[in-house]
Design an enzyme around this catalytic site. Structure first.
Site, PDB file in Angstrom:
ATOM      1  N   HIS A  19       0.846  -1.208   0.000  1.00  0.00           N
ATOM      2  CA  HIS A  19       0.000   0.000   0.000  1.00  0.00           C
ATOM      3  C   HIS A  19       0.881   1.257   0.000  1.00  0.00           C
ATOM      4  CE1 HIS A  19      -3.041  -2.737   2.145  1.00  0.00           C
ATOM      5  NE2 HIS A  19      -3.649  -2.380   1.035  1.00  0.00           N
ATOM      6  N   LYS A  43     -16.210  -7.544   4.829  1.00  0.00           N
ATOM      7  CA  LYS A  43     -15.026  -7.847   5.645  1.00  0.00           C
ATOM      8  C   LYS A  43     -15.277  -7.553   7.118  1.00  0.00           C
ATOM      9  CE  LYS A  43     -11.497  -7.212   2.096  1.00  0.00           C
ATOM     10  NZ  LYS A  43     -10.399  -6.388   1.580  1.00  0.00           N
ATOM     11  N   ARG A  92      -2.617  -5.349  -8.847  1.00  0.00           N
ATOM     12  CA  ARG A  92      -1.486  -6.249  -8.626  1.00  0.00           C
ATOM     13  C   ARG A  92      -1.428  -7.325  -9.699  1.00  0.00           C
ATOM     14  NH1 ARG A  92      -3.404  -8.043  -3.000  1.00  0.00           N
ATOM     15  NH2 ARG A  92      -5.279  -7.876  -4.268  1.00  0.00           N
ATOM     16  N   SER A 130      -3.277  -7.871   2.795  1.00  0.00           N
ATOM     17  CA  SER A 130      -3.401  -7.692   4.237  1.00  0.00           C
ATOM     18  C   SER A 130      -3.755  -9.010   4.930  1.00  0.00           C
ATOM     19  CB  SER A 130      -4.458  -6.635   4.547  1.00  0.00           C
ATOM     20  OG  SER A 130      -4.064  -5.410   3.996  1.00  0.00           O
TER      21      SER A 130
HETATM   22  N1  COA Z   1      -0.371  -3.970  -1.405  1.00  0.00           N
HETATM   23  C1  COA Z   1      -0.826  -4.906  -0.598  1.00  0.00           C
HETATM   24  N2  COA Z   1      -2.108  -5.322  -0.596  1.00  0.00           N
HETATM   25  C2  COA Z   1      -2.915  -4.747  -1.484  1.00  0.00           C
HETATM   26  C3  COA Z   1      -2.505  -3.766  -2.376  1.00  0.00           C
HETATM   27  C4  COA Z   1      -1.153  -3.389  -2.317  1.00  0.00           C
HETATM   28  N3  COA Z   1      -0.656  -2.469  -3.141  1.00  0.00           N
HETATM   29  N4  COA Z   1      -3.544  -3.390  -3.130  1.00  0.00           N
HETATM   30  C5  COA Z   1      -4.582  -4.122  -2.737  1.00  0.00           C
HETATM   31  N5  COA Z   1      -4.208  -4.938  -1.732  1.00  0.00           N
HETATM   32  C6  COA Z   1      -5.006  -5.948  -1.058  1.00  0.00           C
HETATM   33  C7  COA Z   1      -5.480  -5.507   0.292  1.00  0.00           C
HETATM   34  O1  COA Z   1      -4.492  -5.782   1.271  1.00  0.00           O
HETATM   35  C8  COA Z   1      -6.709  -6.349   0.449  1.00  0.00           C
HETATM   36  O2  COA Z   1      -6.328  -7.616   0.885  1.00  0.00           O
HETATM   37  P1  COA Z   1      -7.263  -8.546   1.785  1.00  0.00           P
HETATM   38  O3  COA Z   1      -8.581  -8.649   1.063  1.00  0.00           O
HETATM   39  O4  COA Z   1      -6.511  -9.792   1.880  1.00  0.00           O
HETATM   40  O5  COA Z   1      -7.408  -7.871   3.115  1.00  0.00           O
HETATM   41  C9  COA Z   1      -7.249  -6.462  -0.971  1.00  0.00           C
HETATM   42  O6  COA Z   1      -6.159  -6.178  -1.802  1.00  0.00           O
HETATM   43  C10 COA Z   1      -8.312  -5.494  -1.382  1.00  0.00           C
HETATM   44  O7  COA Z   1      -8.542  -4.612  -0.377  1.00  0.00           O
HETATM   45  P2  COA Z   1      -8.694  -3.046  -0.468  1.00  0.00           P
HETATM   46  O8  COA Z   1      -7.787  -2.444  -1.452  1.00  0.00           O
HETATM   47  O9  COA Z   1      -8.571  -2.557   0.896  1.00  0.00           O
HETATM   48  O10 COA Z   1     -10.108  -2.903  -1.078  1.00  0.00           O
HETATM   49  P3  COA Z   1     -11.492  -3.502  -0.684  1.00  0.00           P
HETATM   50  O11 COA Z   1     -11.850  -4.449  -1.737  1.00  0.00           O
HETATM   51  O12 COA Z   1     -11.546  -4.002   0.718  1.00  0.00           O
HETATM   52  O13 COA Z   1     -12.399  -2.219  -0.839  1.00  0.00           O
HETATM   53  C11 COA Z   1     -13.189  -0.006  -0.294  1.00  0.00           C
HETATM   54  C12 COA Z   1     -12.354  -1.217   0.105  1.00  0.00           C
HETATM   55  C13 COA Z   1     -13.254   0.813   0.959  1.00  0.00           C
HETATM   56  C14 COA Z   1     -12.485   0.770  -1.394  1.00  0.00           C
HETATM   57  C15 COA Z   1     -14.568  -0.442  -0.837  1.00  0.00           C
HETATM   58  O14 COA Z   1     -15.109  -1.492  -0.069  1.00  0.00           O
HETATM   59  C16 COA Z   1     -15.531   0.728  -0.786  1.00  0.00           C
HETATM   60  O15 COA Z   1     -15.531   1.563  -1.652  1.00  0.00           O
HETATM   61  N6  COA Z   1     -16.351   0.786   0.298  1.00  0.00           N
HETATM   62  C17 COA Z   1     -17.290   1.848   0.552  1.00  0.00           C
HETATM   63  C18 COA Z   1     -18.668   1.464   0.079  1.00  0.00           C
HETATM   64  C19 COA Z   1     -18.822   1.768  -1.368  1.00  0.00           C
HETATM   65  O16 COA Z   1     -18.677   2.883  -1.816  1.00  0.00           O
HETATM   66  N7  COA Z   1     -19.195   0.742  -2.119  1.00  0.00           N
HETATM   67  C20 COA Z   1     -19.436   0.854  -3.539  1.00  0.00           C
HETATM   68  C21 COA Z   1     -18.243   0.433  -4.325  1.00  0.00           C
HETATM   69  S1  COA Z   1     -18.641   0.456  -6.041  1.00  0.00           S
END
Ligand code: COA
Length: 165
Positions: A19, A43, A92, A130
């Site tokens: 990240h 989650k 990724r 994560s």
């Molecule tokens: N390095 C390490 N890990 C990475 C990464 C990087 N560069 N990029 C992505 N990841 C991983 C994260 O660690 C995470 O891993 P995990 O699932 O094992 O914990 C995974 O990729 C994706 O997680 P994240 O990037 O945090 O996104 P998410 O899918 O959990 O989405 C929000 C989070 C907050 C962006 C999304 O849920 C959201 O927008 N929520 C608000 C409600 C909303 O607006 N919904 C409508 C969406 S259209």
């Protein structure tokens, strides 16, 4: 499009060097970045929103060009009406693409003033996530080079105390 705000949203449970790699790439392109800890309803995070916020702030050494906020609700509603914004997302591997494309298109439908910009992390972080980090620390593996020291300590404390979110 004159961009007012650059937002890097995610769950960050916890933040990893992957990240941080994306964040630094964004900071090389834009002056200020807001890291928004959002809610993914699918989650059940290990760290509370406040814990995740504190870990990110410490991991970026309280960089004044990085604002860290927690937000409950639709991400597009975080943007004020009429404001133009960029959402930064890390890409990724190919398997990320479908989900990210869906989310980017939906966010744009919900708010046409939002554009998503995808950045690719350094290849050493391509397979990092994560949940992988949480699992490895839980089973006492060594993940030190993939997470900031404060995050490693916080994970060790969590698993030692049995306070699992
Ligand atoms: N390095 C390490 N890990 C990475 C990464 C990087 N560069 N990029 C992505 N990841 C991983 C994260 O660690 C995470 O891993 P995990 O699932 O094992 O914990 C995974 O990729 C994706 O997680 P994240 O990037 O945090 O996104 P998410 O899918 O959990 O989405 C929000 C989070 C907050 C962006 C999304 O849920 C959201 O927008 N929520 C608000 C409600 C909303 O607006 N919904 C409508 C969406 S259209």
């Amino acid at each position: 499009m004159k961009v007012k705000r650059v937002i890097y949203p995610g769950t960050f449970d916890p933040i990893t060097n992957g990240h941080l790699d994306i964040l630094n790439r964004a900071l090389a392109l834009f002056k200020k970045v807001e890291v928004v800890i959002g809610q993914n309803p699918h989650k059940s995070p290990l760290f509370s929103l406040d814990e995740r916020k504190a870990l990110i702030e410490k991991s970026v050494n309280f960089n004044r060009y990085v604002k860290v906020v927690t937000y409950r609700g639709l991400l597009v509603d975080y943007i004020k009406k009429g404001e133009k914004a960029i959402f930064i997302r890390g890409l990724r591997v190919v398997s990320d693409f479908e989900y990210e494309l869906q989310m980017a298109i939906m966010n744009r439908k919900l708010n046409p003033n939002v554009e998503t910009v995808f950045l690719m992390p350094n290849e050493q972080y391509i397979f990092l996530s994560s949940s992988m980090v949480r699992d490895i620390v839980k089973f006492k593996g060594d993940i030190g080079r993939f997470i900031p020291g404060v995050v490693q300590q916080a994970l060790l404390d969590k698993y030692r105390s049995g306070n699992l979110g």
